[in-house]
Design an enzyme around this catalytic site. Sequence first.
Site, mmCIF file in Angstrom:
data_model
loop_
_atom_site.group_PDB
_atom_site.id
_atom_site.type_symbol
_atom_site.label_atom_id
_atom_site.label_comp_id
_atom_site.label_asym_id
_atom_site.label_seq_id
_atom_site.Cartn_x
_atom_site.Cartn_y
_atom_site.Cartn_z
ATOM 1 C CD GLU A 4 0.456 -1.041 3.065
ATOM 2 O OE1 GLU A 4 0.003 -2.145 2.743
ATOM 3 O OE2 GLU A 4 1.509 -0.898 3.735
ATOM 4 C CG ASP A 5 0.345 4.470 -2.669
ATOM 5 O OD1 ASP A 5 1.152 3.656 -3.156
ATOM 6 O OD2 ASP A 5 -0.504 5.072 -3.339
ATOM 7 C CD1 TRP A 6 3.183 7.900 0.863
ATOM 8 C CD2 TRP A 6 4.330 8.692 2.595
ATOM 9 N NE1 TRP A 6 3.187 9.254 0.744
ATOM 10 C CE2 TRP A 6 3.894 9.769 1.794
ATOM 11 C CE3 TRP A 6 5.081 8.952 3.744
ATOM 12 C CZ2 TRP A 6 4.164 11.097 2.130
ATOM 13 C CZ3 TRP A 6 5.354 10.281 4.071
ATOM 14 C CH2 TRP A 6 4.903 11.325 3.260
ATOM 15 N NE ARG A 36 -0.919 6.822 -7.856
ATOM 16 C CZ ARG A 36 -0.769 5.812 -6.992
ATOM 17 N NH1 ARG A 36 0.278 5.759 -6.216
ATOM 18 N NH2 ARG A 36 -1.690 4.877 -6.894
ATOM 19 C CE LYS A 57 -3.178 7.304 -2.658
ATOM 20 N NZ LYS A 57 -1.784 7.550 -2.272
#
Length: 474
Positions: free
Chosen positions: A287-289, A391, A431
């Site tokens: 998962e993203d930070w 991204r 996202k």
Amino acid sequence: MAAEQEPVYLIVAENATTCRNILARGGCDRCALRHCAPPWALYDAAPATLRGALRSALDVPQNEGCSLCLGALAETTARAVAHASSEHAGLGAARGWALRVAAPPSWAVRDAAAGGTTHSVKDALRRVVAADLDRLSPPSNSEAAPPAPCYFDLAFDGAPDDVAALPARLRPKPPKQKGRGKRPRRAPEPVPAARVAAALEALDADERAALASILTTSPPVRVDVKCAREPVYLAFRYRKLGRRTPQSSWVVDGRVKGVGSVEEYVCKAAKAVADCDGVKFAASGREDWDVRMLGNGRPAYAELQNCRKWSSTDVVGDFAREVAKASNGVVEALHVEIADKARADAVNASAETKVKTYACVVWFSADRSAEDARRVSASAPLAVQQRTPVRVMHSRSLATREKRVLRLKLTMTNPRFGVLELDTSAGMYIKEFVHGDLGRTEPSLASLAGCDADILQLDVLDVHDDVAAASSSS
Ligand SMILES: [Zn+2]
């Protein structure tokens, strides 16, 4: 049965001439047995039993040292292995171990000079060391021993350069040293075993005899033993309760982003509970930070390299406590278990297959009603075409990937803000699904809602993973 009928007595009696020949040229009792090429089980005979068999078959005394194996088959080798294993709590013989032997070319040259069919010193060593170890140090059953097989790497030093004694026409050359003259002089490269074997094949009877007359000295070899274990695994699921911690350390333009990392905390905790050379961390996806990992957590494991022993009797509990301590409570390790490689492989494979549940706070550019929210929710299940997000374009190949949204539940908290809960197939970028990524993800929450949308907060609520269930049912 009477001693004379024991198999080792019979094989020695049948091969009395061979045994006499080997002992006469300075070979040890075990090399005499080896040159009979006996059934492997006969190497288990205790040295005293073998000596008794040789004494009863022929009147030749036992030699000190050995001009063939150079002493490698003596009990000293097993003693060195036992000593190396004592540094690893509990050898765990029942868990399996193996010898890896770096054989000096002398062994092959000397056996060829002795002639006949024989088992190699290396093959005999495996049987002999196992039998000697059983006699010298009965397997301990330490409960706290890591459940991995180990290897003993045996290197023998001090063997003479017998390859140089081969006839000039057959003498194999060592490989050319690279960068000659540029580096300080090093020990010459050993001649590859295959080249030595080819040269020995080509010996004629006279050359064999000549060789045998030269190779009569028997300088003992020194054995150097190193013990290495297969990796041990700690499998677990982690929860991440903060929005500032990446999964693995994350450096942008030379600067560390975020606070610590799951990887850092896990490795620190693993080193606290085990005496090992190194730790590797892996998880099923990431998962993203700024995304929390909640619910039942994400499957992950720590791979402990060359683990010698656990530092506590409650490894599982201590590991969980150490992860919490290292991370100040931001990361939790749940369902910790000592695991094997198959389990670790299952964690790696599961990243591509598991359904995830997410919850996010979303914003809309125009007022949306509860009825709009119901309409959006009713559009699932649906297929989503996702082109590689802007991204991550620098790190992933460009492609359009089809992902599935299995469930959508949008609840408006006021006309511009809502909470979106969704189940998706593995690997979907959430996202991008919310804001549409400049049209690269289609459909998106924005396109379904009919206005711009953005994501303010994201949590992983669950990784639907059957690793735990599969392992407990197997
Ligand atoms: Zn020997």
